[in-house]
Design a protein around this motif. Structure first.
Motif, PDB file in Angstrom:
ATOM      1  N   LYS A   4       0.737  -1.093   0.044  1.00  0.00           N
ATOM      2  CA  LYS A   4       0.081   0.043   0.058  1.00  0.00           C
ATOM      3  C   LYS A   4       0.769   1.347   0.024  1.00  0.00           C
ATOM      4  O   LYS A   4       0.360   2.334  -0.335  1.00  0.00           O
ATOM      5  CB  LYS A   4      -0.915   0.175   1.199  1.00  0.00           C
ATOM      6  CG  LYS A   4      -1.922  -0.925   1.169  1.00  0.00           C
ATOM      7  CD  LYS A   4      -2.814  -0.928   2.463  1.00  0.00           C
ATOM      8  CE  LYS A   4      -3.962  -2.082   2.503  1.00  0.00           C
ATOM      9  NZ  LYS A   4      -4.676  -1.817   3.463  1.00  0.00           N
ATOM     10  N   LEU A   5       2.236   0.995   0.563  1.00  0.00           N
ATOM     11  CA  LEU A   5       2.980   2.223   0.507  1.00  0.00           C
ATOM     12  C   LEU A   5       3.719   2.450  -0.715  1.00  0.00           C
ATOM     13  O   LEU A   5       4.139   3.761  -1.056  1.00  0.00           O
ATOM     14  CB  LEU A   5       3.983   1.976   1.692  1.00  0.00           C
ATOM     15  CG  LEU A   5       3.685   2.200   3.113  1.00  0.00           C
ATOM     16  CD1 LEU A   5       4.741   1.849   4.190  1.00  0.00           C
ATOM     17  CD2 LEU A   5       2.752   3.441   3.467  1.00  0.00           C
ATOM     18  N   ILE A   6       3.643   1.457  -1.500  1.00  0.00           N
ATOM     19  CA  ILE A   6       4.453   1.708  -2.891  1.00  0.00           C
ATOM     20  C   ILE A   6       3.877   2.928  -3.677  1.00  0.00           C
ATOM     21  O   ILE A   6       4.558   3.675  -4.166  1.00  0.00           O
ATOM     22  CB  ILE A   6       4.888   0.492  -3.564  1.00  0.00           C
ATOM     23  CG1 ILE A   6       5.687  -0.456  -2.894  1.00  0.00           C
ATOM     24  CG2 ILE A   6       5.227   0.797  -5.092  1.00  0.00           C
ATOM     25  CD1 ILE A   6       5.827  -2.012  -3.399  1.00  0.00           C
ATOM     26  N   PRO A   7       2.722   2.879  -4.073  1.00  0.00           N
ATOM     27  CA  PRO A   7       1.773   3.908  -4.654  1.00  0.00           C
ATOM     28  C   PRO A   7       2.082   5.302  -4.182  1.00  0.00           C
ATOM     29  O   PRO A   7       2.252   6.167  -4.838  1.00  0.00           O
ATOM     30  CB  PRO A   7       0.617   3.563  -5.010  1.00  0.00           C
ATOM     31  CG  PRO A   7       0.210   2.326  -4.388  1.00  0.00           C
ATOM     32  CD  PRO A   7       1.721   1.899  -3.655  1.00  0.00           C
ATOM     33  N   ILE A   8       2.019   5.306  -2.837  1.00  0.00           N
ATOM     34  CA  ILE A   8       2.368   6.716  -2.203  1.00  0.00           C
ATOM     35  C   ILE A   8       3.820   7.184  -2.592  1.00  0.00           C
ATOM     36  O   ILE A   8       4.021   8.285  -2.802  1.00  0.00           O
ATOM     37  CB  ILE A   8       1.871   6.553  -0.694  1.00  0.00           C
ATOM     38  CG1 ILE A   8       0.463   6.220  -0.593  1.00  0.00           C
ATOM     39  CG2 ILE A   8       2.418   7.876   0.226  1.00  0.00           C
ATOM     40  CD1 ILE A   8       0.238   5.954   0.829  1.00  0.00           C
ATOM     41  N   LEU A   9       4.546   6.182  -2.279  1.00  0.00           N
ATOM     42  CA  LEU A   9       6.266   6.594  -2.227  1.00  0.00           C
ATOM     43  C   LEU A   9       6.289   6.974  -3.843  1.00  0.00           C
ATOM     44  O   LEU A   9       6.975   8.058  -4.145  1.00  0.00           O
ATOM     45  CB  LEU A   9       6.876   5.506  -1.995  1.00  0.00           C
ATOM     46  CG  LEU A   9       7.193   5.152  -0.270  1.00  0.00           C
ATOM     47  CD1 LEU A   9       7.889   3.963  -0.339  1.00  0.00           C
ATOM     48  CD2 LEU A   9       7.808   6.773   0.265  1.00  0.00           C
ATOM     49  N   LEU A  10       5.802   6.313  -4.647  1.00  0.00           N
ATOM     50  CA  LEU A  10       5.860   6.771  -6.038  1.00  0.00           C
ATOM     51  C   LEU A  10       5.326   8.084  -6.440  1.00  0.00           C
ATOM     52  O   LEU A  10       6.029   8.805  -7.181  1.00  0.00           O
ATOM     53  CB  LEU A  10       5.406   5.572  -7.226  1.00  0.00           C
ATOM     54  CG  LEU A  10       5.911   4.338  -7.101  1.00  0.00           C
ATOM     55  CD1 LEU A  10       5.285   3.478  -7.978  1.00  0.00           C
ATOM     56  CD2 LEU A  10       7.461   4.535  -7.697  1.00  0.00           C
ATOM     57  N   PHE A  11       4.128   8.281  -5.960  1.00  0.00           N
ATOM     58  CA  PHE A  11       3.499   9.635  -6.148  1.00  0.00           C
ATOM     59  C   PHE A  11       4.496  10.577  -5.497  1.00  0.00           C
ATOM     60  O   PHE A  11       4.744  11.747  -6.272  1.00  0.00           O
ATOM     61  CB  PHE A  11       2.240   9.621  -5.505  1.00  0.00           C
ATOM     62  CG  PHE A  11       1.598  10.953  -5.265  1.00  0.00           C
ATOM     63  CD1 PHE A  11       1.006  11.609  -6.520  1.00  0.00           C
ATOM     64  CD2 PHE A  11       1.598  11.828  -4.272  1.00  0.00           C
ATOM     65  CE1 PHE A  11       0.337  12.627  -6.577  1.00  0.00           C
ATOM     66  CE2 PHE A  11       1.082  13.145  -4.482  1.00  0.00           C
ATOM     67  CZ  PHE A  11       0.417  13.561  -5.495  1.00  0.00           C
ATOM     68  N   ILE A  12       4.969  10.442  -4.211  1.00  0.00           N
ATOM     69  CA  ILE A  12       5.766  11.722  -3.694  1.00  0.00           C
ATOM     70  C   ILE A  12       7.049  11.803  -4.692  1.00  0.00           C
ATOM     71  O   ILE A  12       7.671  12.795  -4.892  1.00  0.00           O
ATOM     72  CB  ILE A  12       6.236  11.141  -2.290  1.00  0.00           C
ATOM     73  CG1 ILE A  12       4.991  11.238  -1.322  1.00  0.00           C
ATOM     74  CG2 ILE A  12       7.349  12.019  -1.781  1.00  0.00           C
ATOM     75  CD1 ILE A  12       5.163  10.587   0.013  1.00  0.00           C
ATOM     76  N   LEU A  13       7.813  10.748  -5.177  1.00  0.00           N
ATOM     77  CA  LEU A  13       8.851  11.003  -5.979  1.00  0.00           C
ATOM     78  C   LEU A  13       8.640  11.750  -7.071  1.00  0.00           C
ATOM     79  O   LEU A  13       9.181  12.486  -7.717  1.00  0.00           O
ATOM     80  CB  LEU A  13       9.442   9.557  -6.249  1.00  0.00           C
ATOM     81  CG  LEU A  13      10.306   8.877  -5.195  1.00  0.00           C
ATOM     82  CD1 LEU A  13      10.444   7.381  -5.478  1.00  0.00           C
ATOM     83  CD2 LEU A  13      11.443   9.504  -4.859  1.00  0.00           C
ATOM     84  N   ALA A  14       7.508  11.424  -7.932  1.00  0.00           N
ATOM     85  CA  ALA A  14       6.991  11.907  -9.118  1.00  0.00           C
ATOM     86  C   ALA A  14       6.812  13.403  -8.902  1.00  0.00           C
ATOM     87  O   ALA A  14       7.148  14.309  -9.438  1.00  0.00           O
ATOM     88  CB  ALA A  14       5.701  11.441  -9.730  1.00  0.00           C
ATOM     89  N   PHE A  15       6.113  13.565  -7.725  1.00  0.00           N
ATOM     90  CA  PHE A  15       5.851  15.042  -7.340  1.00  0.00           C
ATOM     91  C   PHE A  15       7.115  15.939  -6.976  1.00  0.00           C
ATOM     92  O   PHE A  15       7.111  17.153  -7.668  1.00  0.00           O
ATOM     93  CB  PHE A  15       4.767  15.094  -6.264  1.00  0.00           C
ATOM     94  CG  PHE A  15       4.161  16.517  -5.867  1.00  0.00           C
ATOM     95  CD1 PHE A  15       3.288  17.096  -7.008  1.00  0.00           C
ATOM     96  CD2 PHE A  15       4.562  17.033  -4.792  1.00  0.00           C
ATOM     97  CE1 PHE A  15       2.679  18.379  -6.581  1.00  0.00           C
ATOM     98  CE2 PHE A  15       4.051  18.380  -4.355  1.00  0.00           C
ATOM     99  CZ  PHE A  15       3.156  19.136  -5.441  1.00  0.00           C
ATOM    100  N   THR A  16       7.754  15.471  -6.541  1.00  0.00           N
ATOM    101  CA  THR A  16       9.008  15.927  -5.863  1.00  0.00           C
ATOM    102  C   THR A  16       9.966  16.259  -7.337  1.00  0.00           C
ATOM    103  O   THR A  16      10.452  17.449  -7.464  1.00  0.00           O
ATOM    104  CB  THR A  16      10.008  15.221  -5.049  1.00  0.00           C
ATOM    105  OG1 THR A  16       9.129  14.836  -3.843  1.00  0.00           O
ATOM    106  CG2 THR A  16      11.200  15.729  -4.930  1.00  0.00           C
TER     107      THR A  16
END
Length: 184
Positions: A4-16
């Motif tokens: 469940k954390l992988i999509p959140i981390l991917l979103f944070i990386l993309a946004f950053t």
């Protein structure tokens, strides 16, 4: 739970990554605008060099474009400007070092009793260059000067250096630039 954390981390990386790219792009455009603004101001400074005729506090008339000095330094100052006064010792040393090769001209921006302020400042700081009274800021406005001190250095009528803050005129890099120009 970890999946469940992988999509959140991917979103944070993309946004950053997106934000970083945007900041870099804005910085690049801002720097490009500053360069263009500097070019425009240098053009104004060079046009003024060609037309400016000054009368100093010692009643000397100087027509910049006809002055034989290869380097002319205009120093905009006022007696109430602490950074202006702080840079005078190095400016005096600079003028002494390059006597006959560089002409320093002060443009005094005191609005009242400017002749008296110039006289007192010349005496107190042992100024070895002449200054021009600019009590109504006519010259400062021509050069778009909003704060003091400002120094504009010309080599044969072309702007080679502009400084808009306290400056050490005996700085090695600055002296190297002057020596290089004089060697040409």
């Amino acid at each position: 739970m970890k999946k469940k954390l992988i999509p959140i981390l991917l979103f944070i990386l993309a946004f950053t990554g997106f934000l970083s790219t945007q900041i870099l792009w804005d910085n690049f455009n801002s720097n490009a605008e500053l360069v263009e603004e500097d070019k425009q101001k240098h053009s104004v400074y060079e046009t003024n060099f060609q037309t400016l005729k000054l009368t100093t506090s010692k009643n000397t008339t100087i027509e910049l474009k006809k002055d034989p000095s290869p380097i002319i330094l205009l120093n905009f100052w006022a007696s109430w400007c602490i950074p202006c006064l702080k840079e005078f010792p190095s400016l005096v040393q600079f003028q002494e070092k390059y006597k006959g090769k560089v002409k320093v001209i002060g443009i005094n921006g005191d609005d009242a009793d400017s002749a008296e302020h110039i006289r007192k400042t010349e005496s107190k700081y042992h100024l070895n260059f002449e200054s021009v009274e600019d009590p109504r800021s006519h010259i400062s406005e021509m050069f778009q000067i909003r704060t003091y001190p400002v120094s504009i250095v010309y080599h044969k009528g072309r702007v080679i250096y502009v400084n808009k803050k306290l400056h050490n005129f005996m700085d090695k890099d600055f002296l190297d630039m002057i020596d290089k120009q004089l060697g040409q």
